[in-house]
Motif scaffolding. Structure first.
Motif, PDB file in Angstrom:
ATOM      1  N   ASP A 320      71.653  19.910  16.406  1.00 34.45           N
ATOM      2  CA  ASP A 320      72.185  20.830  17.775  1.00 34.45           C
ATOM      3  C   ASP A 320      72.473  22.231  16.714  1.00 34.45           C
ATOM      4  OD1 ASP A 320      74.714  20.798  16.273  1.00 34.45           O
ATOM      5  OD2 ASP A 320      75.184  20.785  18.308  1.00 34.45           O
ATOM      6  N   LEU A 321      72.039  23.956  17.170  1.00 32.17           N
ATOM      7  CA  LEU A 321      72.271  24.788  16.093  1.00 32.17           C
ATOM      8  C   LEU A 321      73.560  24.660  15.205  1.00 32.17           C
ATOM      9  CD1 LEU A 321      71.731  27.303  19.329  1.00 32.17           C
ATOM     10  CD2 LEU A 321      70.174  26.682  17.541  1.00 32.17           C
ATOM     11  N   ALA A 324      72.274  22.051  12.681  1.00 30.46           N
ATOM     12  CA  ALA A 324      70.984  22.850  11.685  1.00 30.46           C
ATOM     13  C   ALA A 324      71.950  23.781  10.771  1.00 30.46           C
ATOM     14  CB  ALA A 324      70.051  23.057  12.349  1.00 30.46           C
ATOM     15  N   SER A 331      67.796  24.348  13.685  1.00 33.73           N
ATOM     16  CA  SER A 331      67.705  23.593  15.787  1.00 33.73           C
ATOM     17  C   SER A 331      66.319  22.170  16.224  1.00 33.73           C
ATOM     18  CB  SER A 331      68.721  23.902  16.419  1.00 33.73           C
ATOM     19  OG  SER A 331      68.742  23.080  17.871  1.00 33.73           O
ATOM     20  N   PRO A 345      74.969  17.217  18.368  1.00 32.83           N
ATOM     21  CA  PRO A 345      73.190  16.266  18.530  1.00 32.83           C
ATOM     22  C   PRO A 345      72.709  15.281  19.171  1.00 32.83           C
ATOM     23  CG  PRO A 345      74.424  16.650  16.777  1.00 32.83           C
ATOM     24  CD  PRO A 345      75.071  17.584  17.681  1.00 32.83           C
TER      25      PRO A 345
END
Length: 448
Positions: A320-321, A324, A331, A345
């Motif tokens: 996910d953001l 990442a 992401s 995630p």
């Protein structure tokens, strides 16, 4: 209902802004579920639930907090926002939390092409009861079945809507229809059980109740007289029913959250061989009528098809953001979230490359070994990949099934095991995890 959910999420964002949040995202979920259980041909249990859940995540600087509720009144929403902002101000700084950049947000998607919602009317309870009763009767009609412990039919319809303060607003629905049966053969210490269950997005795709019940009965009587297999090193064939669990362990190991913590047995394997040559593991979030399909992720990013394993080589992590950012990467549009938690995630639909042989071909090839059809318990070391699970199934001798087995343990190391898999060609195309039966040579088996 979509308009109602969109208005609720916008109301949550407005309240968060008024309460002092710098950024926010809001999720609203409307759900209906209906479940019917039958025992001895009579209704045993009926349950229906309906409701709307709302969730709000606020960011104050680099601090965040999440709140949720099932009350959608204006007063509740305002109170939620005030409490969320107060909580965020007391939370520790997290340099990695963030909303997506506006250019990265999903802007269009084709829900009709994804076919996530069955346009047929919701089944009434009487229809579900008939299905459960028919499935039970079919299982009992199989010679050797002594009783049916559970026969159920169910239906669900859910609608989701996500709105973010950086400009995203989108939603989609999902339906499911299911029938399941658990049958028993024998009595006392000689009792064995097995099951059959099917779930589909569209009612028209669901096998008949009679077919499901008969399958449960046949599987159960095949288990009569089960005993322990010998102890030693043998090939093990994971039946299609449970082979996806092996892929599940791999997917957990490539989850970016585990990689960021350094707690994955694949943490140093990026770009290395983890499956045999010629085998891919592909995530495809856009397969029509599949339970894991989603047009965008829990942060509003457009989902896309990607190869997690390419020709046996590990290509990347699931992120996910925030994850990442921790790893210095982008992401993979893999965020998932509920109304009461921040994004994390997760994977959607995956497909493992199938082989050219049938399951029977692999049984013949293995000579002497274990066909596993059910697993019990789990001892998996997420850092080392050491694997040990209770199992039952069938003993194979001279390439043919000899007798049913139970009360045994299979063990190995996931990195070694997955590097030796031989896939069959029997993956079920309606499943979110489309994984065929998998043969692995040289596993440790503890029985008699």
């Amino acid at each position: 209902m979509t308009d109602t959910l969109e208005r609720l999420t916008q109301h949550l964002l407005d309240a968060a802004r008024n309460a002092g949040a710098d950024q926010a995202d809001a999720l609203a979920v409307d759900g209906t579920s209906l479940s019917i259980d039958v025992l001895n041909g009579k209704l045993e249990h009926a349950e229906r639930s309906e409701g709307i859940d709302i969730g709000l995540r606020v960011l104050v600087g680099q601090r965040q907090a999440c709140v949720s509720a099932s009350d959608t009144s204006a007063l509740t929403i305002e109170t939620m926002a005030e409490r969320a902002v107060a909580m965020a101000k007391e939370a520790p700084d997290d340099p990695h939390i963030r909303l997506a950049e506006a250019p990265d947000l999903a802007r269009s998607w084709d829900l009709d092409a994804l076919e996530l919602v069955d346009p047929a009317d919701e089944p009434d309870p009487a229809m579900l009861e008939r299905d459960a009763a028919e499935a039970e009767a079919a299982a009992l009609a199989v010679k050797g079945v002594t009783q049916v412990s559970t026969s159920s039919a169910g239906y669900g319809r859910h609608q989701f809507h996500l709105t973010t303060s950086n400009g995203f607003s989108g939603g989609y629905g999902r339906t499911n229809r299911a029938i399941s049966v658990v049958a028993i053969t024998g009595e006392g210490a000689a009792m064995e059980r097995d099951y059959a269950g099917e779930m589909r997005t569209f009612q028209a795709d669901l096998p008949s109740a009679h077919e499901i019940g008969t399958k449960a009965g046949n599987r159960t009587v095949e288990r009569a007289g089960a005993r322990k297999p010998p102890t030693g090193a043998y090939p093990v064939l994971f039946d299609e029913r449970i082979s996806s669990s092996l892929v599940g362990h791999l997917l957990a190991a490539v989850n970016g959250a585990s990689i960021a913590r350094g707690s994955s047995w694949l943490r140093d394997a990026l770009g290395e061989q983890v499956l045999p040559d010629g085998i891919d593991l592909i995530e495809d979030p856009h397969r029509p009528r599949i339970s894991g399909t989603r047009p965008f992720d829990g942060e509003g990013l457009a989902t896309y098809r990607r190869k997690i394993i390419d020709n046996g080589m590990l290509t990347g992590w699931t992120m996910d953001l925030a994850t990442a950012h921790k790893l210095g990467l982008r992401s993979t549009a893999s965020a998932s979230r509920g109304t009461s938690s921040p994004p994390s995630p997760s994977i959607s639909n995956v497909t493992l490359t199938q082989g050219n042989m049938t399951r029977d071909d692999l049984i013949a090839q293995m000579g002497t070994g274990l066909l596993v059809t059910s697993m019990i318990g789990s001892t998996i070391n997420p850092t080392t990949g050491d694997y040990s699970r209770g199992a039952s199934g069938f003993w194979v001798e001279n390439g043919q099934i000899a007798y049913p087995v139970n009360e045994c343990t299979i063990a190995g190391n996931l990195r070694d095991m997955l590097g030796r898999i031989i896939p069959a060609n029997d993956a079920e195309t309606h499943l979110s995890r489309m994984v065929p039966s998998l043969l692995i040579d040289g596993m440790t088996l503890a029985g008699d």
